[in-house]
Motif scaffolding. Sequence first.
Motif, mmCIF file in Angstrom:
data_model
loop_
_atom_site.group_PDB
_atom_site.id
_atom_site.type_symbol
_atom_site.label_atom_id
_atom_site.label_comp_id
_atom_site.label_asym_id
_atom_site.label_seq_id
_atom_site.Cartn_x
_atom_site.Cartn_y
_atom_site.Cartn_z
ATOM 1 N N SER A 153 47.791 41.357 43.171
ATOM 2 C CA SER A 153 46.942 42.725 42.555
ATOM 3 C C SER A 153 46.815 41.368 40.287
ATOM 4 O O SER A 153 48.297 40.584 40.359
ATOM 5 C CB SER A 153 47.781 43.324 42.111
ATOM 6 O OG SER A 153 48.878 43.191 41.286
ATOM 7 N N THR B 176 38.761 39.291 29.089
ATOM 8 C CA THR B 176 38.865 39.443 29.735
ATOM 9 C C THR B 176 36.980 38.512 29.685
ATOM 10 O O THR B 176 35.806 38.791 29.225
ATOM 11 C CB THR B 176 38.702 40.439 29.922
ATOM 12 O OG1 THR B 176 40.122 41.382 29.477
ATOM 13 C CG2 THR B 176 37.782 41.006 30.668
ATOM 14 N N GLY C 214 34.528 40.076 32.249
ATOM 15 C CA GLY C 214 33.449 41.330 32.972
ATOM 16 C C GLY C 214 35.138 42.176 33.232
ATOM 17 O O GLY C 214 35.419 42.907 33.807
ATOM 18 N N ALA D 8 39.677 39.086 36.639
ATOM 19 C CA ALA D 8 39.889 39.604 37.773
ATOM 20 C C ALA D 8 38.769 40.044 38.903
ATOM 21 O O ALA D 8 38.964 39.378 40.594
ATOM 22 C CB ALA D 8 40.290 41.377 37.918
ATOM 23 N N ASN E 259 40.916 38.287 41.132
ATOM 24 C CA ASN E 259 40.705 38.671 42.515
ATOM 25 C C ASN E 259 40.357 38.714 43.413
ATOM 26 O O ASN E 259 39.020 39.084 43.207
ATOM 27 C CB ASN E 259 40.798 40.652 42.228
ATOM 28 C CG ASN E 259 42.040 40.782 41.521
ATOM 29 O OD1 ASN E 259 42.800 40.281 41.053
ATOM 30 N ND2 ASN E 259 42.295 41.712 41.182
ATOM 31 N N HIS F 151 39.981 39.681 45.946
ATOM 32 C CA HIS F 151 39.616 40.715 47.488
ATOM 33 C C HIS F 151 38.361 42.146 45.932
ATOM 34 O O HIS F 151 37.907 42.474 46.803
ATOM 35 C CB HIS F 151 40.399 41.417 47.249
ATOM 36 C CG HIS F 151 41.214 42.129 45.915
ATOM 37 N ND1 HIS F 151 42.914 42.170 45.662
ATOM 38 C CD2 HIS F 151 41.498 43.055 44.640
ATOM 39 C CE1 HIS F 151 43.440 42.848 44.033
ATOM 40 N NE2 HIS F 151 42.383 43.524 44.620
ATOM 41 N N LYS F 152 37.642 41.621 45.264
ATOM 42 C CA LYS F 152 37.341 42.617 44.309
ATOM 43 C C LYS F 152 35.748 41.752 44.956
ATOM 44 O O LYS F 152 34.727 42.573 44.925
ATOM 45 C CB LYS F 152 37.171 42.266 43.471
ATOM 46 C CG LYS F 152 38.560 43.355 42.697
ATOM 47 C CD LYS F 152 37.959 43.551 40.865
ATOM 48 C CE LYS F 152 38.876 44.091 40.266
ATOM 49 N NZ LYS F 152 40.678 44.757 41.158
ATOM 50 N N CYS G 212 47.651 42.543 37.805
ATOM 51 C CA CYS G 212 49.386 43.408 37.194
ATOM 52 C C CYS G 212 50.615 42.518 37.424
ATOM 53 O O CYS G 212 51.103 42.326 36.263
ATOM 54 C CB CYS G 212 49.619 45.034 37.960
ATOM 55 S SG CYS G 212 50.740 45.522 37.077
ATOM 56 N N THR H 19 46.217 47.080 33.053
ATOM 57 C CA THR H 19 46.816 46.574 33.295
ATOM 58 C C THR H 19 47.941 46.136 32.333
ATOM 59 O O THR H 19 49.096 45.624 32.319
ATOM 60 C CB THR H 19 46.061 45.982 34.506
ATOM 61 O OG1 THR H 19 47.721 45.635 35.626
ATOM 62 C CG2 THR H 19 46.183 44.813 34.478
ATOM 63 N N PHE I 279 35.323 48.656 40.864
ATOM 64 C CA PHE I 279 34.967 47.359 41.510
ATOM 65 C C PHE I 279 35.116 47.456 43.083
ATOM 66 O O PHE I 279 36.291 47.716 43.710
ATOM 67 C CB PHE I 279 35.211 46.578 40.443
ATOM 68 C CG PHE I 279 35.030 46.078 38.823
ATOM 69 C CD1 PHE I 279 33.521 45.787 39.285
ATOM 70 C CD2 PHE I 279 36.015 46.197 38.557
ATOM 71 C CE1 PHE I 279 32.895 45.493 37.679
ATOM 72 C CE2 PHE I 279 35.267 46.243 37.586
ATOM 73 C CZ PHE I 279 33.883 45.756 36.803
ATOM 74 N N ASP J 216 42.138 37.065 31.936
ATOM 75 C CA ASP J 216 41.715 38.499 32.949
ATOM 76 C C ASP J 216 40.359 38.093 33.811
ATOM 77 O O ASP J 216 39.529 38.834 33.021
ATOM 78 C CB ASP J 216 42.775 39.405 32.315
ATOM 79 C CG ASP J 216 41.538 40.534 33.553
ATOM 80 O OD1 ASP J 216 41.542 40.480 35.146
ATOM 81 O OD2 ASP J 216 41.999 41.134 33.343
ATOM 82 N N THR K 46 36.491 45.874 32.616
ATOM 83 C CA THR K 46 36.013 47.454 33.720
ATOM 84 C C THR K 46 35.382 48.382 33.369
ATOM 85 O O THR K 46 34.879 47.866 34.814
ATOM 86 C CB THR K 46 37.379 48.022 33.740
ATOM 87 O OG1 THR K 46 38.827 46.689 33.845
ATOM 88 C CG2 THR K 46 37.317 48.285 35.619
ATOM 89 N N HIS L 168 42.002 46.112 30.821
ATOM 90 C CA HIS L 168 42.263 47.063 31.760
ATOM 91 C C HIS L 168 43.621 47.409 31.760
ATOM 92 O O HIS L 168 44.197 45.887 30.720
ATOM 93 C CB HIS L 168 42.624 46.508 33.004
ATOM 94 C CG HIS L 168 42.376 46.632 34.867
ATOM 95 N ND1 HIS L 168 43.199 47.520 34.492
ATOM 96 C CD2 HIS L 168 41.295 46.807 35.081
ATOM 97 C CE1 HIS L 168 43.514 48.033 35.453
ATOM 98 N NE2 HIS L 168 41.984 48.309 35.930
HETATM 99 N N1 PLP Z 1 41.066 43.428 34.812
HETATM 100 C C1 PLP Z 1 40.071 44.080 35.698
HETATM 101 C C2 PLP Z 1 39.146 43.743 35.206
HETATM 102 C C3 PLP Z 1 40.203 45.210 36.321
HETATM 103 O O1 PLP Z 1 38.520 45.303 36.577
HETATM 104 C C4 PLP Z 1 41.137 45.682 37.027
HETATM 105 C C5 PLP Z 1 40.650 46.698 38.096
HETATM 106 O O2 PLP Z 1 39.277 46.703 37.938
HETATM 107 C C6 PLP Z 1 42.629 45.132 36.509
HETATM 108 C C7 PLP Z 1 42.591 44.127 35.817
HETATM 109 C C8 PLP Z 1 43.368 45.163 37.789
HETATM 110 O O3 PLP Z 1 43.628 44.769 38.894
HETATM 111 P P1 PLP Z 1 44.342 44.823 40.066
HETATM 112 O O4 PLP Z 1 44.512 46.584 40.348
HETATM 113 O O5 PLP Z 1 44.742 43.924 40.540
HETATM 114 O O6 PLP Z 1 45.720 45.136 39.201
#
Ligand code: PLP
Length: 500
Positions: A158, A250, A252, A281, A308, A310-311, A160, A197, A91, A279, A254, A195
């Motif tokens: 982040s 979630t 969306g 993100a 996020n 930043h995405k 995470c 994470t 992303f 999540d 990854t 994800h």
């Molecule tokens: N969750 C989702 C759905 C993601 O797409 C991503 C990263 O692309 C993350 C979490 C991880 O995010 P971060 O790098 O901010 O920990």
Amino acid sequence: MGSFPVETFQPLDPDVFVKESQAVVDFIANYYRDIERYPVRSQVEPGYLSKRVPDQAPIFPQPVHTILDDIRDDIFPGLTHWQSPNFYAYFQANASTAGFLGEMLCSGLNIVGFNWIASPVATELESIVMDWMGKMLKLPSSFLFSGGQGGGGVLHGSTCEAVVCTLAAARDSALSKIGSDGITKLVVYASDQTHSTVQKASKLVGIPPSNFRAIPTSAASDYALTPDSVRSSMEADIAKGLVPLYLCATIGTTAIGAVDPLLDLGKVANEYGVWFHIDAAYAGSSGICPEFRHYFDGVELADSFSLNPHKWFLTNMDCCCLWVKSPSSLVDSLCSNPEYLRNKASDAKMVVDYKDWQIALSRRFRAMKLWVVIRRYGMANLMEHIRSDVAMAKHFERLVAMDRRFEVVVPRKFALVCFRLKPRFQGDDASKLNRRLLEAVNSSGQAFMTRAVVAGMFVLRFAIGATLTEMRHVEATWKLIQAKADGLLLNGSSDKSFFL
Ligand code: PLP
């Protein structure tokens, strides 16, 4: 002779600051102007840089123009150009002028607002911006400071970190009931699309790896978690004497952008008394557009929610928004109060001390960046940014569907299209073919995509979101993909990557 002019060393002289930062701004502006000249994915071999730069640090100062020349000559070849309009991988980390200005201000002021007294405005602006964001997304008032129900938001670097902190809060609250020996009984639930994470964060907070459940999803549910599968997983664990702790849904995912049904999952989470985290993100930013807001239905049942900027929100790295309904559970878990940080406002509990809402003590003035982005663009432009990416993704999806050799593997989600070359005959190794296609596109340097495996199928991910991407880039990249497919299918031997 040769003595270092220590007495004249002024690393923050305002005149030098203007001159040198202007040189860097010009350099970056030229980079953006010329960005299409560079191969999107770096083409260097591992270890390339040590052959180009000295193995000792300089003793004497070097001029900025020499450093910038070296960046162009030695650093650029090792860059994968995330700001390229032809970057469709992972992303995006979408940069913007306002994001850059905000980052410059954050960096220029360079305060460390760990608690309120350390720089009161850092905390106060962060609380205000988090409420602004929450209102733009129409989050329930229980997540907002202004909601008056104890909830609020914080900026992390982040997802995470956000997940680690919420998991630590959930863990400590559970352990206060079952005793600290009970940590081996706690179980975390997510889907096989969640994800990685979340799995990493579970390990970090001491949940045994065998107590992480990646519940399988399938095409039947559009790769979303089903409430029944979560319920039966929890029931099976309870029957074994384990304790359900935390469920992550979630918006969306990854790999393919799948959306979990928040309302139904939230009901299960609430019924079993587990912490419910969402999540979002990547796709969370789309929630500012009314047409995507329905994906958030059920968010009111969550304990925490993160996304996020930043995405997909024009905010330069790094910036993760985390809202929690009960910040006091974060504080109970993460608070430290050494004497040297004590002060009247904190002792009287009159203020938020964000150090107790995160892992580290020190923290950047990220709120400045997000505040500048929101003010400079306004909701209108931010919505337009999301919508134009989605429109380009829709167009790309149509182009794929029109070429009979290809198939869209899962229907487009947000601005993400997952597709592949179809197997040509029974027993054809479609994964191998698509791997070669991906490598042929990426090694051309003209575009960069990444991959996913969906139900055992190797698929190409085409994620639109780089700030400079326009329809003409999307169309040119589709032609490139088709040409590479021609090379593979018709005369594969002429394509070097065919043999990779
Ligand atoms: N969750 C989702 C759905 C993601 O797409 C991503 C990263 O692309 C993350 C979490 C991880 O995010 P971060 O790098 O901010 O920990």
